[in-house]
Design a protein around this motif. Structure first.
Motif, PDB file in Angstrom:
ATOM      1  N   GLY A 127     -14.612   9.299   1.272  1.00 26.61           N
ATOM      2  CA  GLY A 127     -14.394   9.721  -0.109  1.00 26.61           C
ATOM      3  C   GLY A 127     -13.265   9.032  -0.849  1.00 26.61           C
ATOM      4  O   GLY A 127     -13.135   9.188  -2.055  1.00 26.61           O
ATOM      5  N   TYR A 128     -12.430   8.290  -0.135  1.00 27.52           N
ATOM      6  CA  TYR A 128     -11.285   7.655  -0.799  1.00 27.52           C
ATOM      7  C   TYR A 128     -11.665   6.274  -1.329  1.00 27.52           C
ATOM      8  O   TYR A 128     -12.413   5.545  -0.683  1.00 27.52           O
ATOM      9  CB  TYR A 128     -10.134   7.485   0.192  1.00 27.52           C
ATOM     10  N   GLU A 129     -11.094   5.942  -2.482  1.00 25.89           N
ATOM     11  CA  GLU A 129     -11.294   4.608  -3.038  1.00 25.89           C
ATOM     12  C   GLU A 129      -9.951   3.990  -3.368  1.00 25.89           C
ATOM     13  O   GLU A 129      -8.995   4.688  -3.689  1.00 25.89           O
ATOM     14  CB  GLU A 129     -12.149   4.700  -4.294  1.00 25.89           C
TER      15      GLU A 129
ATOM     16  N   ASP B 147      -2.132  20.383  12.425  1.00 17.83           N
ATOM     17  CA  ASP B 147      -1.220  19.322  12.849  1.00 17.83           C
ATOM     18  C   ASP B 147      -1.025  18.312  11.707  1.00 17.83           C
ATOM     19  O   ASP B 147       0.093  17.835  11.466  1.00 17.83           O
ATOM     20  CB  ASP B 147      -1.823  18.649  14.093  1.00 17.83           C
ATOM     21  N   TYR B 148      -2.110  18.004  10.994  1.00 21.05           N
ATOM     22  CA  TYR B 148      -2.026  17.106   9.818  1.00 21.05           C
ATOM     23  C   TYR B 148      -1.032  17.683   8.810  1.00 21.05           C
ATOM     24  O   TYR B 148      -0.156  16.983   8.308  1.00 21.05           O
ATOM     25  CB  TYR B 148      -3.427  16.980   9.211  1.00 21.05           C
ATOM     26  N   LEU B 149      -1.153  18.974   8.507  1.00 19.62           N
ATOM     27  CA  LEU B 149      -0.272  19.610   7.521  1.00 19.62           C
ATOM     28  C   LEU B 149       1.176  19.642   8.015  1.00 19.62           C
ATOM     29  O   LEU B 149       2.103  19.287   7.279  1.00 19.62           O
ATOM     30  CB  LEU B 149      -0.769  21.033   7.243  1.00 19.62           C
TER      31      LEU B 149
ATOM     32  N   VAL C   5      -7.658  17.941   3.564  1.00 22.35           N
ATOM     33  CA  VAL C   5      -6.611  16.925   3.609  1.00 22.35           C
ATOM     34  C   VAL C   5      -6.197  16.589   2.178  1.00 22.35           C
ATOM     35  O   VAL C   5      -6.777  17.100   1.225  1.00 22.35           O
ATOM     36  CB  VAL C   5      -7.097  15.675   4.392  1.00 22.35           C
ATOM     37  N   VAL C   6      -5.204  15.721   2.043  1.00 24.03           N
ATOM     38  CA  VAL C   6      -4.666  15.507   0.700  1.00 24.03           C
ATOM     39  C   VAL C   6      -5.356  14.373  -0.048  1.00 24.03           C
ATOM     40  O   VAL C   6      -5.814  13.397   0.538  1.00 24.03           O
ATOM     41  CB  VAL C   6      -3.134  15.259   0.695  1.00 24.03           C
ATOM     42  N   THR C   7      -5.384  14.571  -1.359  1.00 26.25           N
ATOM     43  CA  THR C   7      -5.702  13.505  -2.291  1.00 26.25           C
ATOM     44  C   THR C   7      -4.656  13.586  -3.395  1.00 26.25           C
ATOM     45  O   THR C   7      -3.716  14.382  -3.307  1.00 26.25           O
ATOM     46  CB  THR C   7      -7.137  13.638  -2.848  1.00 26.25           C
TER      47      THR C   7
ATOM     48  N   ARG D 269     -10.642   3.605   7.784  1.00 26.15           N
ATOM     49  CA  ARG D 269      -9.940   4.869   8.069  1.00 26.15           C
ATOM     50  C   ARG D 269     -10.090   5.871   6.914  1.00 26.15           C
ATOM     51  O   ARG D 269     -10.203   7.075   7.136  1.00 26.15           O
ATOM     52  CB  ARG D 269      -8.463   4.537   8.321  1.00 26.15           C
ATOM     53  N   GLU D 270     -10.104   5.391   5.698  1.00 29.56           N
ATOM     54  CA  GLU D 270     -10.137   6.263   4.510  1.00 29.56           C
ATOM     55  C   GLU D 270     -11.544   6.350   3.899  1.00 29.56           C
ATOM     56  O   GLU D 270     -11.692   6.668   2.727  1.00 29.56           O
ATOM     57  CB  GLU D 270      -9.140   5.734   3.459  1.00 29.56           C
ATOM     58  N   LYS D 271     -12.561   6.091   4.699  1.00 27.84           N
ATOM     59  CA  LYS D 271     -13.915   5.926   4.139  1.00 27.84           C
ATOM     60  C   LYS D 271     -14.553   7.229   3.644  1.00 27.84           C
ATOM     61  O   LYS D 271     -15.516   7.198   2.893  1.00 27.84           O
ATOM     62  CB  LYS D 271     -14.839   5.274   5.173  1.00 27.84           C
TER      63      LYS D 271
ATOM     64  N   VAL E 250       0.861  -1.180   0.000  1.00 29.84           N
ATOM     65  CA  VAL E 250       0.000   0.000   0.000  1.00 29.84           C
ATOM     66  C   VAL E 250       0.896   1.229   0.000  1.00 29.84           C
ATOM     67  O   VAL E 250       1.925   1.260   0.683  1.00 29.84           O
ATOM     68  CB  VAL E 250      -0.997  -0.017   1.186  1.00 29.84           C
ATOM     69  N   PHE E 251       0.532   2.209  -0.835  1.00 27.02           N
ATOM     70  CA  PHE E 251       1.317   3.451  -0.947  1.00 27.02           C
ATOM     71  C   PHE E 251       0.591   4.551  -0.174  1.00 27.02           C
ATOM     72  O   PHE E 251      -0.554   4.895  -0.490  1.00 27.02           O
ATOM     73  CB  PHE E 251       1.442   3.844  -2.425  1.00 27.02           C
ATOM     74  N   GLY E 252       1.255   5.109   0.828  1.00 28.92           N
ATOM     75  CA  GLY E 252       0.687   6.214   1.604  1.00 28.92           C
ATOM     76  C   GLY E 252       1.346   7.516   1.190  1.00 28.92           C
ATOM     77  O   GLY E 252       2.575   7.585   1.053  1.00 28.92           O
ATOM     78  N   TYR E 253       0.548   8.555   0.994  1.00 27.11           N
ATOM     79  CA  TYR E 253       1.114   9.860   0.575  1.00 27.11           C
ATOM     80  C   TYR E 253       0.646  11.000   1.483  1.00 27.11           C
ATOM     81  O   TYR E 253       1.036  12.151   1.299  1.00 27.11           O
ATOM     82  CB  TYR E 253       0.718  10.162  -0.885  1.00 27.11           C
ATOM     83  N   GLY E 254      -0.231  10.701   2.434  1.00 25.99           N
ATOM     84  CA  GLY E 254      -0.736  11.721   3.358  1.00 25.99           C
ATOM     85  C   GLY E 254      -0.497  11.236   4.777  1.00 25.99           C
ATOM     86  O   GLY E 254       0.643  10.910   5.156  1.00 25.99           O
ATOM     87  N   SER E 255      -1.567  11.160   5.550  1.00 27.08           N
ATOM     88  CA  SER E 255      -1.392  10.731   6.944  1.00 27.08           C
ATOM     89  C   SER E 255      -0.862   9.306   7.040  1.00 27.08           C
ATOM     90  O   SER E 255      -0.265   8.935   8.054  1.00 27.08           O
ATOM     91  CB  SER E 255      -2.711  10.861   7.714  1.00 27.08           C
ATOM     92  N   LEU E 256      -1.044   8.525   5.967  1.00 24.77           N
ATOM     93  CA  LEU E 256      -0.523   7.149   6.025  1.00 24.77           C
ATOM     94  C   LEU E 256       1.008   7.130   6.074  1.00 24.77           C
ATOM     95  O   LEU E 256       1.601   6.117   6.400  1.00 24.77           O
ATOM     96  CB  LEU E 256      -1.029   6.323   4.840  1.00 24.77           C
ATOM     97  N   ILE E 257       1.653   8.252   5.783  1.00 22.10           N
ATOM     98  CA  ILE E 257       3.116   8.287   5.919  1.00 22.10           C
ATOM     99  C   ILE E 257       3.508   8.349   7.394  1.00 22.10           C
ATOM    100  O   ILE E 257       4.429   7.676   7.841  1.00 22.10           O
ATOM    101  CB  ILE E 257       3.741   9.509   5.204  1.00 22.10           C
TER     102      ILE E 257
HETATM  103  C1  SIN Z   1      -2.840   8.626   2.406  1.00 20.78           C
HETATM  104  O1  SIN Z   1      -2.276   9.022   3.416  1.00 20.78           O
HETATM  105  O2  SIN Z   1      -2.264   7.859   1.602  1.00 20.78           O
HETATM  106  C2  SIN Z   1      -4.259   8.992   2.098  1.00 20.78           C
HETATM  107  C3  SIN Z   1      -4.701  10.306   2.610  1.00 20.78           C
HETATM  108  C4  SIN Z   1      -4.689  10.445   4.100  1.00 20.78           C
HETATM  109  O3  SIN Z   1      -5.172   9.545   4.806  1.00 20.78           O
HETATM  110  O4  SIN Z   1      -4.198  11.460   4.598  1.00 20.78           O
END
Ligand code: SIN
Length: 171
Positions: free
Chosen positions: A84-86, A140-142, A51-53, A80-82, A5-12
């Protein structure tokens, strides 16, 4: 069975799931944007956070973190990503081992009900500065995302520009 799984937002930076391997990674043809509304984490339905997409962007690369996980973990991630994310299939380049592997990411498309889309940078910064939700403050997310991107050597001007604007508001 496992998948990447590739995380680019909070999943990092917020890793609340078990994984077998983890490596910085990048994907081609996508750019990270603070264009998705958050009703459930960094805002509320009445006052969504930002938040990011990912948006398709030819010639661009997006860096993030890849995790190899057991399939069961997707139940947790889907929840967790429910908002709007697919799930979307991609090929990601793992930056330490140099391998390219197929995997999954979560993207919030422009037709989901929480989608906010682009806005003036100052407006986005003020929005992020003010919003909060069950997972905490939007700023804090940013700020955590910007730190996490520096840690993996990314230079995401969209995120760093918003970070500078939000820090200016913080004084
Ligand atoms: C992600 O992190 O990959 C998805 C967006 C998020 O949860 O912030």
């Amino acid at each position: 069975m496992t998948d990447w799984v590739f995380g680019y937002g909070s999943l990092i930076y917020k890793v609340d799931f078990p994984y077998l391997e983890r490596e910085p990674a990048q994907i081609d043809g996508w750019a990270r944007r603070f264009w998705q509304g958050s009703h459930d984490h960094r805002g509320t339905p009445g006052s969504p956070g930002r938040v990011v997409t990912l948006v398709p962007a030819e010639g661009r690369r997006c860096r993030g973190m890849a995790y190899r996980v057991e399939h069961e973990v997707f139940e947790h991630l889907d929840h967790r990503e429910k908002n709007g994310y697919e799930r979307h299939r991609v090929v990601m380049e793992l930056l330490e081992s140099g391998q390219s592997v197929p995997g999954t990411l979560y993207v919030a498309g422009r037709d989901n009900p929480a989608y906010l889309g682009p806005a003036e940078a100052d407006d986005m910064a003020e929005h992020i500065f003010a919003a909060r939700g069950p997972s905490g403050e939007n700023l804090d997310y940013l700020l955590r995302l910007a730190d996490a991107l520096r840690d993996i050597g990314d230079e995401d001007e969209h995120v760093f520009d918003l970070e500078r604007r939000v820090k200016a508001l913080l004084g």
